[in-house]
Motif scaffolding. Structure first.
Motif, mmCIF file in Angstrom:
data_model
loop_
_atom_site.group_PDB
_atom_site.id
_atom_site.type_symbol
_atom_site.label_atom_id
_atom_site.label_comp_id
_atom_site.label_asym_id
_atom_site.label_seq_id
_atom_site.Cartn_x
_atom_site.Cartn_y
_atom_site.Cartn_z
ATOM 1 N N VAL A 182 -30.270 -1.682 -24.053
ATOM 2 C CA VAL A 182 -30.950 -0.467 -23.618
ATOM 3 C C VAL A 182 -31.306 0.365 -24.840
ATOM 4 O O VAL A 182 -30.451 0.625 -25.686
ATOM 5 C CB VAL A 182 -30.057 0.368 -22.670
ATOM 6 C CG1 VAL A 182 -30.749 1.661 -22.281
ATOM 7 C CG2 VAL A 182 -29.671 -0.427 -21.446
ATOM 8 N N ARG A 183 -32.570 0.749 -24.945
ATOM 9 C CA ARG A 183 -32.992 1.716 -25.956
ATOM 10 C C ARG A 183 -33.045 3.053 -25.247
ATOM 11 O O ARG A 183 -33.913 3.282 -24.412
ATOM 12 C CB ARG A 183 -34.345 1.352 -26.529
ATOM 13 C CG ARG A 183 -34.760 2.320 -27.624
ATOM 14 C CD ARG A 183 -35.953 1.855 -28.372
ATOM 15 N NE ARG A 183 -35.689 0.521 -28.870
ATOM 16 C CZ ARG A 183 -36.578 -0.210 -29.521
ATOM 17 N NH1 ARG A 183 -37.762 0.259 -29.760
ATOM 18 N NH2 ARG A 183 -36.268 -1.413 -29.941
ATOM 19 N N THR A 184 -32.088 3.926 -25.556
ATOM 20 C CA THR A 184 -31.949 5.186 -24.821
ATOM 21 C C THR A 184 -32.881 6.276 -25.314
ATOM 22 O O THR A 184 -33.165 7.214 -24.583
ATOM 23 C CB THR A 184 -30.505 5.698 -24.911
ATOM 24 O OG1 THR A 184 -30.164 5.854 -26.300
ATOM 25 C CG2 THR A 184 -29.543 4.732 -24.254
ATOM 26 N N SER A 185 -33.357 6.163 -26.552
ATOM 27 C CA SER A 185 -34.217 7.201 -27.098
ATOM 28 C C SER A 185 -35.125 6.611 -28.166
ATOM 29 O O SER A 185 -34.675 5.841 -29.006
ATOM 30 C CB SER A 185 -33.367 8.313 -27.709
ATOM 31 O OG SER A 185 -34.171 9.254 -28.365
ATOM 32 N N LEU A 186 -36.386 6.970 -28.108
ATOM 33 C CA LEU A 186 -37.361 6.563 -29.118
ATOM 34 C C LEU A 186 -38.343 7.725 -29.263
ATOM 35 O O LEU A 186 -39.135 7.988 -28.363
ATOM 36 C CB LEU A 186 -38.080 5.281 -28.690
ATOM 37 C CG LEU A 186 -39.076 4.681 -29.672
ATOM 38 C CD1 LEU A 186 -38.394 4.347 -30.999
ATOM 39 C CD2 LEU A 186 -39.687 3.427 -29.087
ATOM 40 N N LYS A 187 -38.256 8.444 -30.385
ATOM 41 C CA LYS A 187 -39.069 9.644 -30.576
ATOM 42 C C LYS A 187 -39.865 9.542 -31.860
ATOM 43 O O LYS A 187 -39.403 8.965 -32.840
ATOM 44 C CB LYS A 187 -38.187 10.886 -30.624
ATOM 45 C CG LYS A 187 -37.467 11.140 -29.328
ATOM 46 C CD LYS A 187 -36.614 12.362 -29.384
ATOM 47 C CE LYS A 187 -35.922 12.554 -28.045
ATOM 48 N NZ LYS A 187 -35.063 13.704 -28.016
ATOM 49 N N MET A 188 -41.065 10.123 -31.836
ATOM 50 C CA MET A 188 -41.937 10.120 -33.001
ATOM 51 C C MET A 188 -42.561 11.501 -33.138
ATOM 52 O O MET A 188 -42.962 12.114 -32.154
ATOM 53 C CB MET A 188 -43.032 9.063 -32.831
ATOM 54 C CG MET A 188 -43.922 8.931 -34.041
ATOM 55 S SD MET A 188 -45.070 7.546 -33.932
ATOM 56 C CE MET A 188 -46.164 8.130 -32.663
ATOM 57 N N SER A 189 -42.640 11.983 -34.381
ATOM 58 C CA SER A 189 -43.297 13.262 -34.626
ATOM 59 C C SER A 189 -44.197 13.142 -35.845
ATOM 60 O O SER A 189 -43.942 12.369 -36.756
ATOM 61 C CB SER A 189 -42.276 14.380 -34.822
ATOM 62 O OG SER A 189 -41.490 14.129 -35.959
ATOM 63 N N SER A 190 -45.273 13.921 -35.824
ATOM 64 C CA SER A 190 -46.267 13.922 -36.884
ATOM 65 C C SER A 190 -46.728 15.362 -37.062
ATOM 66 O O SER A 190 -46.738 16.131 -36.106
ATOM 67 C CB SER A 190 -47.430 13.017 -36.479
ATOM 68 O OG SER A 190 -48.440 13.044 -37.454
ATOM 69 N N PRO A 191 -47.165 15.751 -38.269
ATOM 70 C CA PRO A 191 -47.578 17.135 -38.479
ATOM 71 C C PRO A 191 -48.775 17.546 -37.615
ATOM 72 O O PRO A 191 -48.938 18.707 -37.309
ATOM 73 C CB PRO A 191 -47.952 17.201 -39.957
ATOM 74 C CG PRO A 191 -47.526 15.948 -40.575
ATOM 75 C CD PRO A 191 -47.218 14.973 -39.507
#
Length: 191
Positions: free
Chosen positions: A119-128
């Motif tokens: 299980v992948r419980t969290s996958l987050k990405m951020s960019s300016p």
């Protein structure tokens, strides 16, 4: 001569905490492993990997447990946390991922049969240029077969896995659910 001595003291004072932090992490991982493994009930390992060069910084941590309940049955579990950052001006981004996996193994003669749940419980990405994006989480079920190779130092494994991603309705994706079926064949030689 005094300036050189002061410069040497300054460099030593600045570099010592970084070296001690790395050694402290290694010592903590070894202490945890020795403490839990003291009675040979559960095998524990902690691994960390790092890739670092100009514009890229990635770190991966994994804590793994394994327990042999009987000569025929064993259980393995692992937890991971990954973090990556790319810095190329407007193309900069940060990605974090965390999850866990449990595999039960049955040994029959020289064959090992395994069933896994990941299980992948969290996958987050951020960019300016955008707000933080929570990517779809995934679950996978796998069937594994491990057998000896042609020589003693060789091994072979076959895995059948089905991974399922669920999108949250807040991300405005055009799809809500998708599946991926995989067959993996591996032949390994130990040196």
């Amino acid at each position: 001569m005094k300036k050189m001595r002061r410069l040497y003291c300054l460099i030593t004072a600045l570099c010592a905490p970084a070296a001690m932090a790395g050694q402290l992490g290694d010592n903590a991982a070894q202490w945890f492993s020795d403490t839990v493994n003291a009675e040979d009930t559960v095998a524990v390992s902690f691994t960390k990997q790092r890739i670092h060069f100009k514009g890229c910084n990635q770190k991966a941590y994994q804590l793994a447990f394994s327990k042999q309940f009987t000569p025929v049955f064993a259980l393995e579990a692992s937890m991971h946390y990954d973090k990556g950052e790319l810095s190329f001006g407007a193309l900069s981004q940060k990605v974090t991922s965390q999850g866990y996996e449990v595999i039960s193994w049955w040994t029959v003669d020289e064959l090992r049969l395994g069933v896994s749940h990941k299980v992948r419980t969290s996958l987050k990405m951020s960019s300016p240029m955008t707000e933080q994006l929570s990517l779809p989480t995934s679950q996978s079920v796998g069937f594994h077969l491990a057998l000896p190779g042609m020589k003693e130092a060789h091994s072979m494994s076959v895995s059948l896995t089905r991974e399922n991603w669920q999108a949250s309705t807040t991300n405005n994706q055009t799809w809500q659910e998708i599946e991926d079926n995989q067959i993996n064949l591996q032949y390994a030689i130990a040196f």
